[in-house]
Design a protein around this motif. Structure first.
Motif, short mmCIF file in Angstrom:
data_model
loop_
_atom_site.label_atom_id
_atom_site.label_comp_id
_atom_site.label_asym_id
_atom_site.label_seq_id
_atom_site.Cartn_x
_atom_site.Cartn_y
_atom_site.Cartn_z
N VAL A 95 -38.24 -42.08 -0.14
CA VAL A 95 -38.67 -42.04 -1.53
C VAL A 95 -37.46 -42.15 -2.45
CG1 VAL A 95 -39.65 -40.55 -3.33
CG2 VAL A 95 -40.84 -40.83 -1.15
N PRO A 108 -44.08 -37.01 -1.98
CA PRO A 108 -44.77 -36.79 -0.70
C PRO A 108 -45.60 -35.51 -0.72
CG PRO A 108 -42.45 -37.32 -0.35
CD PRO A 108 -42.62 -37.05 -1.82
N THR A 126 -46.91 -40.42 0.79
CA THR A 126 -46.90 -40.59 -0.65
C THR A 126 -48.31 -40.95 -1.09
OG1 THR A 126 -46.23 -42.92 -0.39
CG2 THR A 126 -44.48 -41.28 -0.73
#
Length: 211
Positions: A95, A108, A126
């Motif tokens: 991410v 997440p 996610t």
């Protein structure tokens, strides 16, 4: 580098769609499990290696969830290929990399479900799209959990995955941000009047396209 984890084929009638896929593909999707609190359940078909097709729909055994079911299931008139996921080993790092490259996959979150045998599967992902078409995949990290594709799923072959958009360049940068290769065996990115995903599978009577 990220790799295909699973395709998401969402439907308003899970049992009917599983039966339709069995007729066209020649394999019966294995029962996956329920997603507590989301009002959904799924069936799975292996796509080779650590990849699979998830068929997901409403679970009549659960109460109506407080919010909308994922993947826009409540708004679907029929089955559709709505999204896909890529596997990562460290989702927080993935991410962070994506954000540094100009794409925010979202924070997440933890999820889990029980298999029909009662085993607990846990993973982090996610946020998948609530509605519309998820051209850019969401990220998933299975951690130490045994991957669903390693549980003896009925297998078929995924022949191709195509991402279509009126402006492919606008999507290419976001795909690159999450590490998706567009050549060397990755998905195809093409221009089309409307955004959509399509996958070609090898079925009993020939190729079957999910779109």
């Amino acid at each position: 580098m990220t790799t295909l984890d699973h395709l998401v084929y969402a439907t308003p009638d899970l049992d009917a769609t599983v039966a339709e896929l069995e007729a066209s593909l020649g394999v019966r999707a294995a029962t996956g499990g329920r997603h507590p609190g989301l009002g959904t359940r799924n069936h799975l078909i292996g796509l080779g290696g650590r990849s699979y097709l998830e068929i997901i729909g409403p679970d009549p055994g659960q109460e109506t969830p407080a919010g909308p079911r994922p993947f826009g299931i409540d708004e679907l008139a029929g089955a559709a290929l709505v999204s896909w996921a890529v596997a990562v080993e460290d989702i927080d790092a993935a991410v962070a990399r994506a954000r540094a490259r100009g794409h925010d996959p979202g924070d997440p979150r933890d999820m889990s479900r029980r298999t029909p045998a009662g085993d607990l599967l846990s993973w982090r992902l996610t946020p998948p799209p609530q509605a519309g078409r998820g051209l850019v995949p969401f990220l998933i990290d299975w951690g130490a959990t045994r991957h669903p594709a390693e549980s003896g799923l009925p297998p078929i072959a995924l022949l191709s995955l195509t991402i279509a958009h009126p402006d492919p360049a606008a999507v290419a940068g976001r795909l690159a941000a999450v590490g998706v290769p567009l050549d060397d065996g990755g998905p195809r990115l093409v221009q089309a009047p409307r955004p959509h995903l399509s996958a070609v599978l090898s079925g009993r009577h020939g190729d079957v396209t999910l779109a």
